[in-house]
Design an enzyme around this catalytic site. Structure first.
Site, PDB file in Angstrom:
ATOM      1  N   GLN A   1       0.987  -1.159  -0.101  1.00  0.00           N
ATOM      2  CA  GLN A   1      -0.043  -0.114  -0.106  1.00  0.00           C
ATOM      3  C   GLN A   1       0.797   1.169   0.036  1.00  0.00           C
ATOM      4  O   GLN A   1       1.486   1.574   0.890  1.00  0.00           O
ATOM      5  CB  GLN A   1      -0.967   0.113   1.100  1.00  0.00           C
ATOM      6  CG  GLN A   1      -1.948   1.211   0.996  1.00  0.00           C
ATOM      7  CD  GLN A   1      -2.833   1.423   2.125  1.00  0.00           C
ATOM      8  OE1 GLN A   1      -2.346   1.939   3.377  1.00  0.00           O
ATOM      9  NE2 GLN A   1      -3.948   1.560   2.056  1.00  0.00           N
TER      10      GLN A   1
ATOM     11  N   TYR B   1      -4.871  11.591   3.451  1.00  0.00           N
ATOM     12  CA  TYR B   1      -3.551  11.525   3.044  1.00  0.00           C
ATOM     13  C   TYR B   1      -3.502  12.223   1.610  1.00  0.00           C
ATOM     14  O   TYR B   1      -4.572  12.679   1.172  1.00  0.00           O
ATOM     15  CB  TYR B   1      -2.706  10.222   3.112  1.00  0.00           C
ATOM     16  CG  TYR B   1      -3.151   9.575   4.291  1.00  0.00           C
ATOM     17  CD1 TYR B   1      -2.186  10.205   5.442  1.00  0.00           C
ATOM     18  CD2 TYR B   1      -3.632   8.441   4.670  1.00  0.00           C
ATOM     19  CE1 TYR B   1      -2.493   9.775   6.882  1.00  0.00           C
ATOM     20  CE2 TYR B   1      -3.481   7.888   6.242  1.00  0.00           C
ATOM     21  CZ  TYR B   1      -3.166   8.540   7.136  1.00  0.00           C
ATOM     22  OH  TYR B   1      -3.092   8.179   8.305  1.00  0.00           O
TER      23      TYR B   1
ATOM     24  N   ARG C   1      -7.772   2.099  -2.714  1.00  0.00           N
ATOM     25  CA  ARG C   1      -8.420   2.255  -1.463  1.00  0.00           C
ATOM     26  C   ARG C   1      -9.238   3.789  -1.330  1.00  0.00           C
ATOM     27  O   ARG C   1      -8.658   4.750  -1.426  1.00  0.00           O
ATOM     28  CB  ARG C   1      -7.555   2.037  -0.241  1.00  0.00           C
ATOM     29  CG  ARG C   1      -8.563   1.787   0.736  1.00  0.00           C
ATOM     30  CD  ARG C   1      -7.829   1.218   1.994  1.00  0.00           C
ATOM     31  NE  ARG C   1      -8.501   0.161   2.703  1.00  0.00           N
ATOM     32  CZ  ARG C   1      -8.646   0.142   4.011  1.00  0.00           C
ATOM     33  NH1 ARG C   1      -7.838   0.770   4.874  1.00  0.00           N
ATOM     34  NH2 ARG C   1      -9.295  -0.926   4.781  1.00  0.00           N
TER      35      ARG C   1
ATOM     36  N   ARG D   1      -8.400  -5.064  12.384  1.00  0.00           N
ATOM     37  CA  ARG D   1      -8.277  -5.637  13.666  1.00  0.00           C
ATOM     38  C   ARG D   1      -8.399  -7.205  13.969  1.00  0.00           C
ATOM     39  O   ARG D   1      -7.526  -7.455  14.919  1.00  0.00           O
ATOM     40  CB  ARG D   1      -9.289  -4.638  14.539  1.00  0.00           C
ATOM     41  CG  ARG D   1      -9.174  -3.276  14.508  1.00  0.00           C
ATOM     42  CD  ARG D   1     -10.013  -2.390  15.049  1.00  0.00           C
ATOM     43  NE  ARG D   1     -11.158  -2.431  14.117  1.00  0.00           N
ATOM     44  CZ  ARG D   1     -12.477  -1.698  14.165  1.00  0.00           C
ATOM     45  NH1 ARG D   1     -12.495  -0.957  15.222  1.00  0.00           N
ATOM     46  NH2 ARG D   1     -13.183  -1.747  13.207  1.00  0.00           N
TER      47      ARG D   1
HETATM   48  C1  FMN Z   1      -3.726  -0.049  14.059  1.00  0.00           C
HETATM   49  C2  FMN Z   1      -4.391   0.088  12.592  1.00  0.00           C
HETATM   50  C3  FMN Z   1      -3.515   0.742  11.765  1.00  0.00           C
HETATM   51  C4  FMN Z   1      -4.110   1.045  10.282  1.00  0.00           C
HETATM   52  N1  FMN Z   1      -3.135   1.716   9.300  1.00  0.00           N
HETATM   53  C5  FMN Z   1      -3.842   1.679   8.134  1.00  0.00           C
HETATM   54  C6  FMN Z   1      -3.015   1.972   7.148  1.00  0.00           C
HETATM   55  O1  FMN Z   1      -1.640   2.198   6.937  1.00  0.00           O
HETATM   56  N2  FMN Z   1      -3.810   2.150   5.831  1.00  0.00           N
HETATM   57  C7  FMN Z   1      -4.887   2.195   5.539  1.00  0.00           C
HETATM   58  O2  FMN Z   1      -5.488   2.164   4.484  1.00  0.00           O
HETATM   59  N3  FMN Z   1      -5.811   1.682   6.692  1.00  0.00           N
HETATM   60  C8  FMN Z   1      -5.169   1.497   7.789  1.00  0.00           C
HETATM   61  N4  FMN Z   1      -6.081   1.490   8.953  1.00  0.00           N
HETATM   62  C9  FMN Z   1      -7.578   1.110   8.703  1.00  0.00           C
HETATM   63  C10 FMN Z   1      -7.848  -0.342   8.545  1.00  0.00           C
HETATM   64  O3  FMN Z   1      -7.254  -0.805   7.471  1.00  0.00           O
HETATM   65  C11 FMN Z   1      -9.467  -0.711   8.423  1.00  0.00           C
HETATM   66  O4  FMN Z   1      -9.897   0.185   7.524  1.00  0.00           O
HETATM   67  C12 FMN Z   1     -10.176  -0.358   9.766  1.00  0.00           C
HETATM   68  O5  FMN Z   1      -9.410  -0.745  10.887  1.00  0.00           O
HETATM   69  C13 FMN Z   1     -11.539  -0.996   9.771  1.00  0.00           C
HETATM   70  O6  FMN Z   1     -11.642  -2.387   9.558  1.00  0.00           O
HETATM   71  P1  FMN Z   1     -11.775  -3.545  10.527  1.00  0.00           P
HETATM   72  O7  FMN Z   1     -13.150  -3.313  11.189  1.00  0.00           O
HETATM   73  O8  FMN Z   1     -11.650  -4.861  10.093  1.00  0.00           O
HETATM   74  O9  FMN Z   1     -10.739  -3.057  11.687  1.00  0.00           O
HETATM   75  C14 FMN Z   1      -5.514   0.853  10.278  1.00  0.00           C
HETATM   76  C15 FMN Z   1      -6.299   0.308  10.941  1.00  0.00           C
HETATM   77  C16 FMN Z   1      -5.715  -0.014  12.405  1.00  0.00           C
HETATM   78  C17 FMN Z   1      -6.526  -0.721  13.500  1.00  0.00           C
END
Ligand code: FMN
Length: 356
Positions: A98, A180, A227, A312
């Site tokens: 990414q 971003y 994305r 998560r």
């Molecule tokens: C610790 C953490 C770091 C994340 N870093 C990124 C990232 O670098 N790039 C991105 O597009 N989304 C990032 N996200 C967002 C996740 O990809 C995702 O969209 C969000 O956690 C919701 O999905 P989930 O309900 O399955 O956790 C991050 C989320 C978490 C919890």
């Protein structure tokens, strides 16, 4: 019948199941912003995902926002990512990089002194970011990019895409949300430019469209994903009309034939992001945000060819696919260790059987 555990293809990307590991910044990069042995092990543990989307990786160091985040710019970084890709491929997995240029969402202490903080306009984002030097700090003030500097930023994305392929990644994803750089160009709140990259919708979509065009020229469109999360307010993002903006953006993107569109739905805004994506994008969708197993099974059954991304759930469950197959309980994670150096809360979650 659910399709969640069946193989599929997104463009040229081969997925052995439709459980995708969503991108997650974990701030474990080494001193040269390279993935270390620990990072190799973290991704290796999670290789049974249908596809891994890495943490956000900066294409050029100006785009570094957070502390201890990796790049895909220098030979050291490329070689280190090669080890990650080899480890994932040795386990039969698929992995894409990414690309995340943070633009104004950064603190200067998190990057080298000669790196710059640039954005479409010189507007400081409201909010704070963690630094290793002084804890939480307000976002740094950005400098507005000159029109003649924008091609150089686009070229940095192209170079990073080339580096990703050289390192052995199966493809690359453009991070187009969460406040971003691409999202800063798209959104009226952060883009006050009066030139060809600001103002009208057609002008605001120009930068991310040109970045995608550059990435696809290097890697082939069938290896490139995007994305998005229309209406996302994260990191002080605001737009007068996200539906109109993303309609224009997706209409420009659709003919490119990307491998996939990765859509974050939003529960707390009126916009139906998945419906919007389906309306204006004809390729496969990866869906994300708050999915549970039953719902993931349902969406992959009702709307074939798609995958669901989990973030998560992947933190404490490296063998998430196997747990889903067995209906086994999920391990919780410690939020205090999300971004801390070292293996704790990162690579120390045992697989289901207790032994690998
Ligand atoms: C610790 C953490 C770091 C994340 N870093 C990124 C990232 O670098 N790039 C991105 O597009 N989304 C990032 N996200 C967002 C996740 O990809 C995702 O969209 C969000 O956690 C919701 O999905 P989930 O309900 O399955 O956790 C991050 C989320 C978490 C919890």
């Amino acid at each position: 019948m659910s399709h969640l555990f069946e193989a599929t293809r997104l463009g040229k990307l081969e997925l052995r199941n439709r459980v995708v590991m969503a991108p997650m910044t974990r701030s474990r990069a080494g001193a040269k912003d390279e993935p270390t042995d620990l990072v190799v092990e973290y991704y290796r543990q999670r290789a049974s995902a249908g596809m891994i989307i890495t943490e956000g990786i900066y294409p050029s160091v100006d785009g570094k926002g957070y502390c201890r985040t990796p790049g895909l710019e220098t030979p050291v970084q490329i070689e280190a990512w090669r080890r990650v890709c080899e480890a994932v491929h040795a386990e039969g997995g698929t992995i894409v990089a990414q690309l995340m240029h943070c633009g104004r969402v950064c603190h200067a202490d998190n990057k080298p002194a000669d790196a710059e903080t640039v954005a479409p306009s010189a507007i400081v984002a409201r909010g704070e970011m963690f630094t290793d030097t002084a804890g939480m700090q307000p976002f740094s003030a950005p400098r507005a990019l000159h029109a003649d500097e924008i091609p150089g930023v686009i070229e940095a994305y192209a170079r990073a895409t080339r580096n990703a392929i050289e390192a052995g990644f199966d493809g690359a994803e453009l991070h187009g949300t969460s406040g971003y750089l691409p999202a800063q160009f798209l959104s009226t709140g952060s883009n006050h430019r009066a030139d060809a990259s600001g103002g009208s919708r057609a002008n605001r979509v120009r930068f991310p469209v040109e970045v995608l065009a550059a990435m696809t020229r290097v890697a082939g469109a069938d290896c490139v994903g995007l994305r998005i999360c229309p209406g996302n307010p994260f990191n002080d993002l605001s737009d007068d009309d996200p539906e109109e903006t993303f309609t224009a953006f997706l209409r420009a993107v659709d003919p490119m034939g990307l491998a996939y569109l990765h859509v974050i739905r939003l529960h707390d805004v009126e916009l139906d992001n998945i419906a919007l994506a389906r309306k204006h994008f004809s390729g496969p969708l990866i869906l994300n945000d708050g999915y549970r197993l039953d719902e993931a099974k349902r969406v992959t059954r009702e709307r074939g060819g798609e995958a669901v991304a989990f973030a998560r759930a992947y933190i404490g469950n490296p063998d998430l696919v196997e747990r889903f197959r067995q209906g086994a309980p999920l391990t919780r994670f410690d939020p205090k260790k999300l971004y801390t150096p070292g293996p704790a809360g990162y690579t120390d979650f045992p697989p289901l059987s207790g032994a690998e």
